[in-house]
Each structure stands twice: as structure tokens, then as C-alpha cells.
Design a protein around this motif. Structure first.
Motif, mmCIF file in Angstrom:
data_model
loop_
_atom_site.group_PDB
_atom_site.id
_atom_site.type_symbol
_atom_site.label_atom_id
_atom_site.label_comp_id
_atom_site.label_asym_id
_atom_site.label_seq_id
_atom_site.Cartn_x
_atom_site.Cartn_y
_atom_site.Cartn_z
ATOM 1 N N MET A 1 11.454 1.248 -6.820
ATOM 2 C CA MET A 1 10.487 2.250 -6.334
ATOM 3 C C MET A 1 9.061 1.757 -6.513
ATOM 4 N N VAL A 2 8.819 1.139 -7.674
ATOM 5 C CA VAL A 2 7.470 0.605 -7.922
ATOM 6 C C VAL A 2 7.150 -0.474 -6.883
ATOM 7 N N GLU A 3 8.117 -1.329 -6.619
ATOM 8 C CA GLU A 3 7.873 -2.425 -5.671
ATOM 9 C C GLU A 3 7.668 -1.886 -4.254
ATOM 10 N N ALA A 4 8.474 -0.886 -3.878
ATOM 11 C CA ALA A 4 8.341 -0.326 -2.527
ATOM 12 C C ALA A 4 6.988 0.370 -2.374
ATOM 13 N N VAL B 1 7.367 -6.612 -9.291
ATOM 14 C CA VAL B 1 7.012 -6.265 -10.682
ATOM 15 C C VAL B 1 6.170 -7.401 -11.267
ATOM 16 N N ARG B 2 6.611 -8.616 -11.020
ATOM 17 C CA ARG B 2 5.916 -9.785 -11.577
ATOM 18 C C ARG B 2 4.476 -9.889 -11.041
ATOM 19 N N GLU B 3 4.295 -9.606 -9.759
ATOM 20 C CA GLU B 3 2.942 -9.678 -9.179
ATOM 21 C C GLU B 3 2.022 -8.613 -9.775
ATOM 22 N N ILE B 4 2.564 -7.414 -9.948
ATOM 23 C CA ILE B 4 1.750 -6.328 -10.526
ATOM 24 C C ILE B 4 1.341 -6.713 -11.949
ATOM 25 N N TRP B 5 2.306 -7.211 -12.682
ATOM 26 C CA TRP B 5 2.104 -7.605 -14.075
ATOM 27 C C TRP B 5 1.012 -8.679 -14.155
ATOM 28 N N ALA B 6 1.106 -9.667 -13.259
ATOM 29 C CA ALA B 6 0.153 -10.790 -13.296
ATOM 30 C C ALA B 6 -1.240 -10.345 -12.874
ATOM 31 N N ALA B 7 -1.319 -9.474 -11.872
ATOM 32 C CA ALA B 7 -2.635 -9.105 -11.333
ATOM 33 C C ALA B 7 -3.316 -8.038 -12.180
ATOM 34 N N GLU B 8 -2.542 -7.072 -12.674
ATOM 35 C CA GLU B 8 -3.171 -5.912 -13.328
ATOM 36 C C GLU B 8 -2.722 -5.692 -14.759
ATOM 37 N N GLY B 9 -1.701 -6.406 -15.169
ATOM 38 C CA GLY B 9 -1.251 -6.276 -16.552
ATOM 39 C C GLY B 9 -0.200 -5.202 -16.757
ATOM 40 N N GLU B 10 0.350 -5.206 -17.971
ATOM 41 C CA GLU B 10 1.446 -4.283 -18.287
ATOM 42 C C GLU B 10 1.045 -2.807 -18.182
ATOM 43 N N PRO B 11 -0.158 -2.403 -18.650
ATOM 44 C CA PRO B 11 -0.473 -0.960 -18.582
ATOM 45 C C PRO B 11 -0.430 -0.409 -17.159
ATOM 46 N N ALA B 12 -0.878 -1.210 -16.193
ATOM 47 C CA ALA B 12 -0.850 -0.747 -14.798
ATOM 48 C C ALA B 12 0.596 -0.571 -14.357
ATOM 49 N N PHE B 13 1.448 -1.513 -14.741
ATOM 50 C CA PHE B 13 2.864 -1.386 -14.398
ATOM 51 C C PHE B 13 3.456 -0.129 -15.046
ATOM 52 N N ARG B 14 3.096 0.097 -16.310
ATOM 53 C CA ARG B 14 3.674 1.250 -17.026
ATOM 54 C C ARG B 14 3.258 2.566 -16.384
ATOM 55 N N SER B 15 2.012 2.644 -15.866
ATOM 56 C CA SER B 15 1.669 3.937 -15.256
ATOM 57 C C SER B 15 2.394 4.133 -13.935
ATOM 58 N N LEU B 16 2.648 3.050 -13.216
ATOM 59 C CA LEU B 16 3.462 3.189 -11.994
ATOM 60 C C LEU B 16 4.884 3.622 -12.354
ATOM 61 N N GLU B 17 5.376 3.076 -13.445
ATOM 62 C CA GLU B 17 6.734 3.405 -13.908
ATOM 63 C C GLU B 17 6.830 4.921 -14.204
ATOM 64 N N THR B 18 5.804 5.453 -14.853
ATOM 65 C CA THR B 18 5.779 6.882 -15.158
ATOM 66 C C THR B 18 5.736 7.707 -13.869
ATOM 67 N N GLU B 19 4.896 7.244 -12.942
ATOM 68 C CA GLU B 19 4.752 7.958 -11.665
ATOM 69 C C GLU B 19 6.097 8.037 -10.929
ATOM 70 N N VAL B 20 6.812 6.903 -10.851
ATOM 71 C CA VAL B 20 8.063 6.933 -10.082
ATOM 72 C C VAL B 20 9.160 7.705 -10.826
ATOM 73 N N LEU B 21 9.139 7.676 -12.143
ATOM 74 C CA LEU B 21 10.131 8.456 -12.894
ATOM 75 C C LEU B 21 9.935 9.941 -12.611
ATOM 76 N N ARG B 22 8.684 10.367 -12.652
ATOM 77 C CA ARG B 22 8.384 11.784 -12.358
ATOM 78 C C ARG B 22 8.846 12.158 -10.960
ATOM 79 N N ASP B 23 8.567 11.273 -10.008
ATOM 80 C CA ASP B 23 8.964 11.573 -8.625
ATOM 81 C C ASP B 23 10.483 11.624 -8.496
ATOM 82 N N ALA B 24 11.161 10.708 -9.180
ATOM 83 C CA ALA B 24 12.632 10.674 -9.069
ATOM 84 C C ALA B 24 13.245 11.963 -9.617
ATOM 85 N N VAL B 25 12.773 12.423 -10.765
ATOM 86 C CA VAL B 25 13.382 13.651 -11.321
ATOM 87 C C VAL B 25 12.950 14.903 -10.562
#
Ligand code: S3P
Length: 173
Positions: free
Chosen positions: A40-43, A49-73
Motif C-alpha cells: 500500500m505504501v509503495e502504491a 520501501v527502499r527508495e522512501i527509506w533512502a530519500a526521506e529516512g525511516e520516520p517518513a516511512f513510519r508515518s506512511l505505514e501508520t496512514e495505510v494501517l488506518r486506511d486498511a482498518v
């Protein structure tokens, strides 16, 4: 009737535990939508995931992860959700996982099995430098977090994906 017919089935566990593969089997068996949080994050971002991590770092990835989890539930129909390994790290995500409409199953694997399996994944930048050391540490650090959110625990050791999916359904009943 299964106790979780009206709930989302959410698979959690370490990298390599088989959440995505088991999720695919479950979604097919139950004729439900599968939400795979990394996909979901990639779409959503059009980046890996690797590109997001490299360009913006782990915190940016983690907030996307939270966003998609909320949307999924928030999906109207009960779904199957394969949540990425790090989803349990934030308080906010753990609160989402504890919602009444989520049946959370921890796919528990021996660390040796995880080590074998994670060699295949390209979307795991945390394991680039010292996969064994990092994975073993994570195993120690995260087990209590998975335990905290789990409604059920299914061991994946010495079991096929189909067997694990069957066990998830049994313990959801
Ligand atoms: C991570 C797990 C990965 C991916 C990222 C971070 C983690 O997903 O989201 O590399 O922190 O455990 P999988 O659990 O699907 O491997």
C-alpha cells in the motif's frame, strides 16, 4: 460461525514470518480484500520501501505505514491485513491494532527460520549491514510488542503457508 467473521484479520510478526504469503492465502480462502501495508505504501507513493527509506529516512516511512494501517482498518468490509513487521513500534499503531474490529494474529517464527527467509527480501533496508545481529536484536526487542497486540499466536515453524493459514482460521473461530 467464526468468531472473527465481522473482524479484520490482521497478521503481525517479524520480517520473514510469512505475513504476506499467509495473507494472500487467507484472502483467497475467505474471499476478502488483502491489504499488504508495504504494498500500500509503495502504491500510494509510487516508490519502493527502499527508495522512501533512502530519500526521506525511516520516520517518513513510519508515518506512511501508520496512514495505510488506518486506511486498511477503516475499510467497510472485513479484510485481511498483512501488516509490516515494524507496525507494532508506535503507540498509535498499537492502539489501532487493539480496536474491537481487528483480530490480530502474531505469526511467531524461530529466529533461525527468519534469518533464512529474509535473505530474499529487497524491501528491508534495516538488514543491509548486519542482518543477523539486527534481526536477533529486533527479535528480543519486539516480541513483547507483538504479544501486547496479539489476540492469537500461531507458530509458523515446520509448517506450510497453507497449514499456517488453516491455523489462523482455526484460532479465529
Ligand atoms: C520492517 C519490515 C518490512 C518493511 C521495512 C521495515 C520492520 O516489512 O516494512 O523493511 O521494521 O520490521 P516485512 O515485515 O513485510 O518484511
Amino acid at each position: 460461525m467464526s468468531g472473527c467473521t465481522s473482524q479484520h484479520i490482521v497478521l503481525v510478526g517479524m520480517m520473514g514470518a510469512g505475513k504476506s504469503s499467509v495473507g494472500r492465502v487467507l484472502a483467497k480462502r475467505l474471499d476478502r480484500t488483502l491489504f499488504d501495508s508495504d504494498e500500500m505504501v509503495e502504491a500510494r507513493t509510487g516508490r519502493t520501501v527502499r527508495e522512501i527509506w533512502a530519500a526521506e529516512g525511516e520516520p517518513a516511512f513510519r508515518s506512511l505505514e501508520t496512514e495505510v494501517l488506518r486506511d486498511a482498518v477503516s475499510a467497510g468490509e472485513p479484510s485481511v491485513i498483512a501488516a509490516a513487521g515494524g507496525v507494532v513500534l508506535s503507540d498509535e499503531n498499537r492502539a489501532v491494532l487493539k480496536r474491537d474490529d481487528a483480530h490480530v494474529v502474531w505469526l511467531l517464527a524461530d529466529v533461525e527460520l527468519l534469518l533464512e527467509r529474509v535473505k530474499a527480501g529487497m524491501h528491508r533496508p534495516l538488514l543491509d549491514d548486519d542482518p543477523e545481529g539486527v534481526l536477533r536484536q529486533m527479535y528480543e526487542d519486539r516480541n513483547e510488542l507483538y504479544q501486547d497486540v496479539a489476540d492469537a499466536i500461531v507458530s509458523v515453524d515446520h509448517r506450510s503457508v497453507h497449514d499456517v493459514a488453516g491455523a489462523v482460521l482455526r484460532c479465529a473461530g
